[in-house]
Design a protein around this motif. Structure first.
Motif, PDB file in Angstrom:
ATOM      1  N   SER A 597       0.846  -1.195   0.000  1.00  0.00           N
ATOM      2  CA  SER A 597       0.000   0.000   0.000  1.00  0.00           C
ATOM      3  C   SER A 597       0.882   1.247   0.000  1.00  0.00           C
ATOM      4  O   SER A 597       2.069   1.190   0.301  1.00  0.00           O
ATOM      5  CB  SER A 597      -0.919   0.005   1.217  1.00  0.00           C
ATOM      6  N   ASP A 598       0.293   2.368  -0.358  1.00  0.00           N
ATOM      7  CA  ASP A 598       1.025   3.626  -0.408  1.00  0.00           C
ATOM      8  C   ASP A 598       1.273   4.124   1.013  1.00  0.00           C
ATOM      9  O   ASP A 598       0.325   4.398   1.750  1.00  0.00           O
ATOM     10  CB  ASP A 598       0.215   4.671  -1.180  1.00  0.00           C
ATOM     11  N   PRO A 599       2.549   4.258   1.449  1.00  0.00           N
ATOM     12  CA  PRO A 599       2.811   4.709   2.820  1.00  0.00           C
ATOM     13  C   PRO A 599       2.519   6.188   3.034  1.00  0.00           C
ATOM     14  O   PRO A 599       2.428   6.647   4.174  1.00  0.00           O
ATOM     15  CB  PRO A 599       4.300   4.415   3.012  1.00  0.00           C
ATOM     16  N   GLY A 600       2.386   6.954   1.955  1.00  0.00           N
ATOM     17  CA  GLY A 600       2.105   8.375   2.092  1.00  0.00           C
ATOM     18  C   GLY A 600       3.307   9.222   1.727  1.00  0.00           C
ATOM     19  O   GLY A 600       4.428   8.746   1.536  1.00  0.00           O
ATOM     20  N   LYS A 601       3.065  10.524   1.651  1.00  0.00           N
ATOM     21  CA  LYS A 601       4.105  11.463   1.247  1.00  0.00           C
ATOM     22  C   LYS A 601       5.247  11.492   2.261  1.00  0.00           C
ATOM     23  O   LYS A 601       5.023  11.499   3.474  1.00  0.00           O
ATOM     24  CB  LYS A 601       3.503  12.863   1.107  1.00  0.00           C
ATOM     25  N   ASP A 602       6.471  11.538   1.734  1.00  0.00           N
ATOM     26  CA  ASP A 602       7.691  11.617   2.544  1.00  0.00           C
ATOM     27  C   ASP A 602       7.834  10.450   3.516  1.00  0.00           C
ATOM     28  O   ASP A 602       8.500  10.563   4.540  1.00  0.00           O
ATOM     29  CB  ASP A 602       7.743  12.939   3.325  1.00  0.00           C
ATOM     30  N   ARG A 603       7.196   9.335   3.203  1.00  0.00           N
ATOM     31  CA  ARG A 603       7.282   8.174   4.072  1.00  0.00           C
ATOM     32  C   ARG A 603       7.830   6.994   3.285  1.00  0.00           C
ATOM     33  O   ARG A 603       7.744   6.952   2.056  1.00  0.00           O
ATOM     34  CB  ARG A 603       5.920   7.820   4.674  1.00  0.00           C
ATOM     35  N   GLY A 604       8.428   6.068   4.009  1.00  0.00           N
ATOM     36  CA  GLY A 604       8.988   4.899   3.352  1.00  0.00           C
ATOM     37  C   GLY A 604       8.964   3.690   4.250  1.00  0.00           C
ATOM     38  O   GLY A 604       8.968   3.803   5.485  1.00  0.00           O
ATOM     39  N   ARG A 605       8.906   2.531   3.606  1.00  0.00           N
ATOM     40  CA  ARG A 605       8.988   1.256   4.329  1.00  0.00           C
ATOM     41  C   ARG A 605      10.234   0.510   3.884  1.00  0.00           C
ATOM     42  O   ARG A 605      10.568   0.486   2.698  1.00  0.00           O
ATOM     43  CB  ARG A 605       7.773   0.375   4.047  1.00  0.00           C
ATOM     44  N   GLY A 606      10.873  -0.128   4.846  1.00  0.00           N
ATOM     45  CA  GLY A 606      11.999  -0.997   4.533  1.00  0.00           C
ATOM     46  C   GLY A 606      11.807  -2.349   5.164  1.00  0.00           C
ATOM     47  O   GLY A 606      11.257  -2.458   6.274  1.00  0.00           O
ATOM     48  N   ILE A 607      12.236  -3.373   4.466  1.00  0.00           N
ATOM     49  CA  ILE A 607      12.104  -4.726   4.992  1.00  0.00           C
ATOM     50  C   ILE A 607      13.477  -5.371   5.066  1.00  0.00           C
ATOM     51  O   ILE A 607      14.367  -5.085   4.247  1.00  0.00           O
ATOM     52  CB  ILE A 607      11.160  -5.592   4.129  1.00  0.00           C
ATOM     53  N   VAL A 620       9.699  -5.035   9.257  1.00  0.00           N
ATOM     54  CA  VAL A 620       9.394  -3.894   8.403  1.00  0.00           C
ATOM     55  C   VAL A 620       9.436  -2.640   9.269  1.00  0.00           C
ATOM     56  O   VAL A 620       8.798  -2.593  10.334  1.00  0.00           O
ATOM     57  CB  VAL A 620       8.014  -4.033   7.732  1.00  0.00           C
ATOM     58  N   VAL A 621      10.186  -1.655   8.835  1.00  0.00           N
ATOM     59  CA  VAL A 621      10.271  -0.369   9.529  1.00  0.00           C
ATOM     60  C   VAL A 621       9.612   0.691   8.660  1.00  0.00           C
ATOM     61  O   VAL A 621       9.879   0.761   7.450  1.00  0.00           O
ATOM     62  CB  VAL A 621      11.733   0.010   9.823  1.00  0.00           C
ATOM     63  N   GLU A 622       8.775   1.510   9.258  1.00  0.00           N
ATOM     64  CA  GLU A 622       8.153   2.643   8.575  1.00  0.00           C
ATOM     65  C   GLU A 622       8.741   3.935   9.124  1.00  0.00           C
ATOM     66  O   GLU A 622       8.843   4.100  10.350  1.00  0.00           O
ATOM     67  CB  GLU A 622       6.639   2.661   8.803  1.00  0.00           C
ATOM     68  N   VAL A 623       9.156   4.838   8.228  1.00  0.00           N
ATOM     69  CA  VAL A 623       9.734   6.107   8.651  1.00  0.00           C
ATOM     70  C   VAL A 623       9.074   7.258   7.905  1.00  0.00           C
ATOM     71  O   VAL A 623       8.474   7.080   6.837  1.00  0.00           O
ATOM     72  CB  VAL A 623      11.254   6.149   8.400  1.00  0.00           C
ATOM     73  N   THR A 624       9.218   8.444   8.498  1.00  0.00           N
ATOM     74  CA  THR A 624       8.798   9.687   7.845  1.00  0.00           C
ATOM     75  C   THR A 624      10.007  10.592   7.722  1.00  0.00           C
ATOM     76  O   THR A 624      10.765  10.763   8.690  1.00  0.00           O
ATOM     77  CB  THR A 624       7.706  10.404   8.652  1.00  0.00           C
ATOM     78  N   ASN A 625      10.195  11.156   6.548  1.00  0.00           N
ATOM     79  CA  ASN A 625      11.283  12.100   6.320  1.00  0.00           C
ATOM     80  C   ASN A 625      10.767  13.505   6.628  1.00  0.00           C
ATOM     81  O   ASN A 625      10.103  14.132   5.813  1.00  0.00           O
ATOM     82  CB  ASN A 625      11.758  12.008   4.863  1.00  0.00           C
ATOM     83  N   THR A 626      11.037  13.989   7.831  1.00  0.00           N
ATOM     84  CA  THR A 626      10.568  15.303   8.263  1.00  0.00           C
ATOM     85  C   THR A 626      11.627  16.359   7.944  1.00  0.00           C
ATOM     86  O   THR A 626      12.788  16.021   7.668  1.00  0.00           O
ATOM     87  CB  THR A 626      10.273  15.320   9.768  1.00  0.00           C
ATOM     88  N   PRO A 627      11.282  17.635   8.009  1.00  0.00           N
ATOM     89  CA  PRO A 627      12.276  18.696   7.773  1.00  0.00           C
ATOM     90  C   PRO A 627      13.447  18.647   8.756  1.00  0.00           C
ATOM     91  O   PRO A 627      14.538  19.134   8.448  1.00  0.00           O
ATOM     92  CB  PRO A 627      11.461  19.984   7.951  1.00  0.00           C
ATOM     93  N   ALA A 719      18.587  -2.965  11.989  1.00  0.00           N
ATOM     94  CA  ALA A 719      19.386  -1.938  11.308  1.00  0.00           C
ATOM     95  C   ALA A 719      19.141  -1.932   9.803  1.00  0.00           C
ATOM     96  O   ALA A 719      18.926  -0.857   9.211  1.00  0.00           O
ATOM     97  CB  ALA A 719      20.866  -2.138  11.623  1.00  0.00           C
ATOM     98  N   PRO A 720      19.184  -3.078   9.109  1.00  0.00           N
ATOM     99  CA  PRO A 720      18.952  -3.026   7.663  1.00  0.00           C
ATOM    100  C   PRO A 720      17.530  -2.618   7.301  1.00  0.00           C
ATOM    101  O   PRO A 720      17.324  -1.928   6.291  1.00  0.00           O
ATOM    102  CB  PRO A 720      19.258  -4.453   7.196  1.00  0.00           C
ATOM    103  N   ALA A 721      16.531  -3.018   8.093  1.00  0.00           N
ATOM    104  CA  ALA A 721      15.163  -2.592   7.791  1.00  0.00           C
ATOM    105  C   ALA A 721      15.043  -1.078   7.891  1.00  0.00           C
ATOM    106  O   ALA A 721      14.371  -0.439   7.071  1.00  0.00           O
ATOM    107  CB  ALA A 721      14.176  -3.276   8.745  1.00  0.00           C
ATOM    108  N   ALA A 725      14.389   1.477   4.808  1.00  0.00           N
ATOM    109  CA  ALA A 725      13.264   2.411   4.881  1.00  0.00           C
ATOM    110  C   ALA A 725      13.718   3.831   4.586  1.00  0.00           C
ATOM    111  O   ALA A 725      13.003   4.604   3.920  1.00  0.00           O
ATOM    112  CB  ALA A 725      12.616   2.339   6.262  1.00  0.00           C
ATOM    113  N   ILE A 726      14.896   4.190   5.084  1.00  0.00           N
ATOM    114  CA  ILE A 726      15.438   5.524   4.807  1.00  0.00           C
ATOM    115  C   ILE A 726      15.657   5.703   3.308  1.00  0.00           C
ATOM    116  O   ILE A 726      15.340   6.763   2.735  1.00  0.00           O
ATOM    117  CB  ILE A 726      16.753   5.739   5.589  1.00  0.00           C
ATOM    118  N   PHE A 727      16.159   4.658   2.657  1.00  0.00           N
ATOM    119  CA  PHE A 727      16.326   4.744   1.206  1.00  0.00           C
ATOM    120  C   PHE A 727      14.974   4.921   0.518  1.00  0.00           C
ATOM    121  O   PHE A 727      14.830   5.730  -0.409  1.00  0.00           O
ATOM    122  CB  PHE A 727      17.022   3.491   0.674  1.00  0.00           C
ATOM    123  N   ALA A 728      13.979   4.171   0.969  1.00  0.00           N
ATOM    124  CA  ALA A 728      12.657   4.261   0.342  1.00  0.00           C
ATOM    125  C   ALA A 728      12.060   5.654   0.501  1.00  0.00           C
ATOM    126  O   ALA A 728      11.351   6.145  -0.379  1.00  0.00           O
ATOM    127  CB  ALA A 728      11.728   3.210   0.950  1.00  0.00           C
TER     128      ALA A 728
END
Length: 746
Positions: A597-607, A620-627, A719-721, A725-728
């Motif tokens: 599914s779409d994680p949303g704007k400025d967000r990413g999932r890593g597995i 699975v890690v979910e992150v948000t890229n904030t300012p 750590a890799p997840a 996620a940061i890359f995503a």
């Protein structure tokens, strides 16, 4: 000699023994039994055979001979016995027991064998049997490698069942009622008329009964405790501050001590000037010790203050002085001469990686400290030819052997009293701190001495998780991963640790490639090579050992390959995975996280997925890229340990492993300047903060595999997840830990 004694020396024996007016029960499965840990406590006519359960007039005590470092081992081991013995949970008492070869850990050696946990072939099975024999030969009473539950699951249940059987026999003889008509409930045998005969009242009679060779273990349908959430035996004491850890020991006449040794480990001391310290308030004695100096005072703080006044002339570092120089040593170790193993070599990686389109990368992981909250400490008393030691340790028999070497005492005159530990993460697999305390006791006998390290001493004298480097190449074809060539270089934890214990090692060190070579992935051309870096800073096991760094090194580049192929990371991992339990955890974590599914704007999932210690774990890690930087929102974890014996403790251990893995991935490293660690306290070695901690959802799958432990396996994929996620979320690929060197976190 009684028939019981004869059986003990000829065949498989599960025994019972009278102790102090009561009875002890145990399990033992070899023709030649180790020395009985209770033999010195028994009077004339009493029998003691490898006890796990002691019953006396005060009730039932379960011997839980593994270190409790916060993972709840005392409770789960007690539950194994209580389930079969039929004792009320609230009536159980625990005792860590004396050091003894009878408590050897037969499962711990399996991780060091060159056979993947997924290998169930004849040779692999036979090797594990040999590994059990090696554990017994070396008297490895050891806590580590997530091996406690696999080792104890059957033997402690059998011990409880045998105890229950002979108690029933004793009740049958006393009452004249057939054993089959009797029942047990909450520590008593119940007659058909409803009369209750307490285990305590039957114990002496039960001790005179030959134990059965075969016992019925309860089927899962009859379990009262196992498989259900239990209140941990230690939870009230730990929640109210009444639990006794090593650092809490208080005794009449106690004096207090600390030590200072060369922060360049192995550098020694040339000389010291303690004239100012000798004049400091409360100082009782200044004592030279191996590699440094100790201070004995009338309280710990005064010992700390005096120790800081000592002027020491330290010897030089026996290893490269800087982190940069150490990584140069690692980089120079990718040679044929330094090759340690090639346990994975499927297809023809060399041929598959010829020509254009080959991806290449280099990754690095740093040294990491254990830094348990309770610093290293021990209480020792040498008096009248007897040495007593109170401390938390994962290697009790090795502590006794060391103390015998230092003092010249016979082992039977050394009494180790194991305590709860305020964390370890592998640090208490060492006994250097106990050695220092014993040296102080030898120089200052009579009164009990509590030796405590400062946090700075603790951090600068750790045996850290080794640094490491990976060089990898890969290729993709038709939207799939086609080839993966992984080269891993780091110092040998196994050789370093066993070397300090005086035990030689042979062959490759699987810890160098753990969590990489043994992954159940069917990549057509798949090669993993380990290179042994010359030892620099002495290193040791750290929570999840080699897999702790290799999870990051292996899984992140695999994610690079999958994305280069244009494939979906989860779908490709499932396609590559041939091991059904591992496929199940991947599918489960995908369902939990809503993968696709779409994680949303400025967000990413890593597995990420790592199989370590026989346990497949997908995260699975979910992150948000904030300012202001990366915010970790949620983590989803699926793991398969076979039967889950305590669901709440399972969830807690998984969550704790994730927090541990994420915190170290973000912030932590030990760097060296002039041979000395630059991080000496938590202000410079900051793990995950409460406000950074994500919601962590956990699910257990059970594919019918062998029962496993869960203390370490959640760490490697964290750590890799997160990095994936940061890359995503950002498009930034980070190939070095800690991640905060390259990106900000909020």
């Amino acid at each position: 000699m009684s028939r019981l004694g004869t059986i003990a020396r000829r065949t498989f024996l599960i025994g019972s023994a009278a102790i102090a007016g009561g009875v002890a029960f145990g399990v033992y499965a070899y023709k030649r039994e180790p020395e009985n840990p209770l033999s010195r406590q028994l009077g004339d006519g009493q029998v003691a055979l490898t006890p796990y359960v002691r019953i006396d007039q005060t009730g039932v005590t379960v011997i839980t001979p593994r270190a409790d470092v916060g993972q709840g081992v005392a409770s789960v081991l007690a539950a194994l016995v209580a389930e079969e013995l039929d004792v009320a949970w609230n009536d159980i008492r625990i005792d860590f027991g004396p050091p003894s070869a009878a408590y050897y850990n037969g499962a711990v050696t399996a991780e060091g064998l060159p056979f993947a946990a997924t290998n169930d072939g004849l040779i692999a099975r036979q090797a594990r049997v040999v590994g059990d024999a090696v554990s017994k030969f070396l008297s490895l009473q050891i806590t580590g490698g997530s091996s406690t539950v696999p080792d104890a699951y059957e033997k402690m249940r059998v011990a409880g069942a045998v105890a229950r059987d002979v108690l029933l026999q004793a009740a049958a003889k006393r009452t004249g009622i057939a054993k089959e008509e009797l029942k047990t409930s909450n520590g008593s045998v119940i007659t058909p008329r409803g009369e209750a005969l307490s285990y305590a009242s039957l114990a002496a009679d039960a001790a005179r009964i030959d134990p059965p060779r075969d016992v019925r273990l309860k089927p899962e349908a009859e379990w009262r405790y196992l498989g259900k959430t239990m209140q941990r035996i230690d939870i009230v004491a730990k929640s109210t501050g009444t639990a006794t850890f090593g650092i809490d020991i208080k005794m009449p006449g106690m004096v207090y001590a600390t030590v200072r040794t060369n922060p360049r480990i192995g550098g020694g001391i040339k000389s010291f000037d303690a004239s100012a310290a000798e004049k400091s308030r409360g100082v009782i004695a200044i004592v030279p010790i191996t590699g440094g100096v100790g201070v004995i005072a009338d309280n710990t703080w005064r010992a700390f203050k005096a120790a800081n006044l000592i002027k020491c002339d330290w010897g030089p570092s026996p290893y490269p002085p800087s982190s940069a120089a150490m990584f140069q040593t690692v980089a120079a170790s990718f040679t044929a001469e330094r090759q340690d193993s090639r346990l994975k070599d499927d297809g023809d990686a060399e041929a598959a990686l010829q020509g254009a389109g080959v991806l290449e990368a280099e990754y690095k992981v740093p040294y990491l400290a254990h830094a348990p909250l309770e610093p290293m400490n021990a209480v020792v008393q040498l008096k009248d030819g007897r040495l007593d030691i109170w401390t938390g340790t994962q290697i009790p028999l090795f502590v006794v052997a060391m103390a015998a070497e230092v003092t010249g005492l016979r082992a039977e005159n050394i009494h180790l009293h194991s305590q709860f530990s305020g964390g370890s993460f592998g640090r208490r697999l060492e006994h250097d701190y106990v050695r220092q305390a014993v040296e102080l006791a030898k120089a200052h006998p009579g009164r009990p001495i509590k030796m405590t390290w400062t946090r700075e001493e603790d951090m600068s004298h750790d045996f850290p998780r080794p640094l490491g480097m990976a060089r990898m190449r890969g290729a993709v074809k038709d939207g799939k991963v086609e080839a993966y060539d992984l080269k891993l270089a780091c110092p040998s934890v196994t050789a370093s640790w066993f070397g300090r214990l005086g035990i030689p090692t042979f062959g490759p060190d699987t810890a160098i490639v753990a969590g990489a070579w043994d992954q159940p992935l069917r990549i057509p051309h798949y090669r993993v090579t380990g290179y042994r870096v010359p030892e620099m800073v002495p290193v040791s096991s750290w929570r999840s050992v080699g897999a702790s760094g290799n999870g990051f090194l292996h899984d992140c580049f695999l994610d690079e390959l999958i994305r280069a192929a244009g494939a979906d990371p989860l779908k490709e991992l499932i396609r590559l995975c041939w091991h059904e339990p591992s496929r199940k955890v991947l599918e489960t974590v995908g369902e939990m996280s809503g993968w696709g599914s779409d994680p949303g704007k400025d967000r990413g999932r890593g597995i990420a997925f790592t199989l370590s210690f026989g346990v497949p774990v997908a995260e699975v890690v979910e992150v948000t890229n904030t300012p202001r930087g990366i915010k970790i929102d949620r983590v989803f974890v699926a793991a398969d340990v076979g039967k889950v014996l305590d669901p709440e403790n399972f969830e807690n251990q998984v969550q704790g492993g994730v927090v541990w893995g994420l915190g170290h991935a973000i912030n932590c490293e030990l760097t060296y300047r002039d041979g000395v660690p630059e991080q000496t306290n938590f202000d410079a070695y900051e793990t995950l903060r409460l406000y950074q901690t994500p919601v962590i959802e956990v699910r257990a799958t059970d594919s019918g595999s062998a029962i496993r432990g869960i203390g370490e396996p959640p760490v490697p994929p964290a750590a890799p997840a997160l990095a994936n996620a940061i890359f995503a979320a950002t498009g930034k690929r980070i190939r070095e830990l800690p991640l905060s060197k390259h990106i900000d976190f909020v």
